[in-house]
Design a protein around this motif. Structure first.
Motif, PDB file in Angstrom:
ATOM      1  N   GLN A 181       5.706   3.888   9.788  1.00 33.71           N
ATOM      2  CA  GLN A 181       4.506   3.995   8.960  1.00 33.71           C
ATOM      3  C   GLN A 181       3.250   4.291   9.786  1.00 33.71           C
ATOM      4  OE1 GLN A 181       3.953   4.086   5.428  1.00 33.71           O
ATOM      5  NE2 GLN A 181       6.110   4.632   5.719  1.00 33.71           N
ATOM      6  N   HIS A 185       4.401  14.102   6.587  1.00 29.44           N
ATOM      7  CA  HIS A 185       4.283  13.413   5.295  1.00 29.44           C
ATOM      8  C   HIS A 185       4.164  14.446   4.179  1.00 29.44           C
ATOM      9  CE1 HIS A 185       3.256  10.339   2.376  1.00 29.44           C
ATOM     10  NE2 HIS A 185       2.301  11.137   1.966  1.00 29.44           N
ATOM     11  N   LEU A 228       0.836  -1.195   0.000  1.00 33.44           N
ATOM     12  CA  LEU A 228       0.000   0.000   0.000  1.00 33.44           C
ATOM     13  C   LEU A 228       0.869   1.242   0.000  1.00 33.44           C
ATOM     14  CD1 LEU A 228      -2.581  -0.898   2.820  1.00 33.44           C
ATOM     15  CD2 LEU A 228      -2.923  -1.065   0.354  1.00 33.44           C
ATOM     16  N   SER A 229       0.347   2.321  -0.559  1.00 31.83           N
ATOM     17  CA  SER A 229       1.005   3.609  -0.385  1.00 31.83           C
ATOM     18  C   SER A 229       0.775   4.062   1.053  1.00 31.83           C
ATOM     19  CB  SER A 229       0.423   4.639  -1.353  1.00 31.83           C
ATOM     20  OG  SER A 229      -0.912   4.961  -0.978  1.00 31.83           O
ATOM     21  N   SER A 230       1.530   5.037   1.490  1.00 31.08           N
ATOM     22  CA  SER A 230       1.343   5.543   2.857  1.00 31.08           C
ATOM     23  C   SER A 230      -0.045   6.154   3.019  1.00 31.08           C
ATOM     24  CB  SER A 230       2.422   6.572   3.200  1.00 31.08           C
ATOM     25  OG  SER A 230       3.679   5.938   3.272  1.00 31.08           O
ATOM     26  N   ARG A 231      -0.526   6.840   2.004  1.00 34.74           N
ATOM     27  CA  ARG A 231      -1.883   7.423   2.082  1.00 34.74           C
ATOM     28  C   ARG A 231      -2.949   6.329   2.148  1.00 34.74           C
ATOM     29  NH1 ARG A 231      -2.741  12.516   2.569  1.00 34.74           N
ATOM     30  NH2 ARG A 231      -1.140  13.959   1.878  1.00 34.74           N
ATOM     31  N   ALA A 232      -2.788   5.268   1.359  1.00 34.01           N
ATOM     32  CA  ALA A 232      -3.755   4.163   1.389  1.00 34.01           C
ATOM     33  C   ALA A 232      -3.723   3.464   2.743  1.00 34.01           C
ATOM     34  CB  ALA A 232      -3.484   3.176   0.256  1.00 34.01           C
ATOM     35  N   ASP A 270       3.758  14.538  -0.133  1.00 34.56           N
ATOM     36  CA  ASP A 270       3.543  13.761  -1.372  1.00 34.56           C
ATOM     37  C   ASP A 270       4.499  14.209  -2.449  1.00 34.56           C
ATOM     38  OD1 ASP A 270       1.414  12.007  -0.629  1.00 34.56           O
ATOM     39  OD2 ASP A 270       0.119  13.758  -0.605  1.00 34.56           O
TER      40      ASP A 270
END
Length: 153
Positions: free
Chosen positions: A137, A151, A76-80, A153
């Protein structure tokens, strides 16, 4: 939210432990690392995984969303990942448990218990570094959720 990192093996003092301590100190959620020391290991990998499974599953907090770290899991991405935590919170979970198995991997019983099987890529990582990566994470997910500038992007 309460966060538990449940792992096979004991970590020695050193830079990895310092990083875990730092990320968990920054996190405003209650957090803990539960280390399971396996004395007198059985002779086969399957027997070791089953004995570890008993101890890992016994250490799970009641009602926790369970995340199993497994190289075959979902990347997963960090946002997901932050969104997944958000979804669990909305669903009423007040605890997250991250399971890191031993050198032989995890019993299918442990993987079946997971609400999410998570991979940090397809590479194999040293288990002590995986603990650091989980702590970082989780802190990053908190920062995304709260709008903190950690964080980018």
């Amino acid at each position: 939210m309460q966060v538990s990192i449940i792992a096979i093996g004991r970590m020695q003092r050193g830079p990895e432990q310092d990083l875990i301590d730092e990320y968990l100190r920054r996190l405003p959620w209650k957090s803990s690392v539960i280390e399971i020391d396996m004395k007198k290991q059985p002779p086969t990998a399957d027997e070791r995984k089953e004995r570890e499974a008993d101890k890992l599953l016994a250490a799970l907090p009641d009602g926790a969303a369970v995340v199993v770290l497994d190289e075959r899991g979902k990347a997963l991405s960090s946002r997901a990942f932050a969104k997944k935590i958000d979804d669990w919170m909305v669903a009423g979970f007040n605890s997250l448990a991250f399971i890191i198995g031993g050198a032989d991997g995890l019993s299918p019983r442990v993987r079946e218990k997971a609400d999410l099987q998570l991979a940090f890529g397809t590479l194999t990582w040293p288990h002590m570094l995986v603990r650091v990566m989980v702590a970082e994470q989780v802190y990053r997910a908190w920062s995304i959720r709260s709008g903190h500038p950690y964080h980018r992007d």
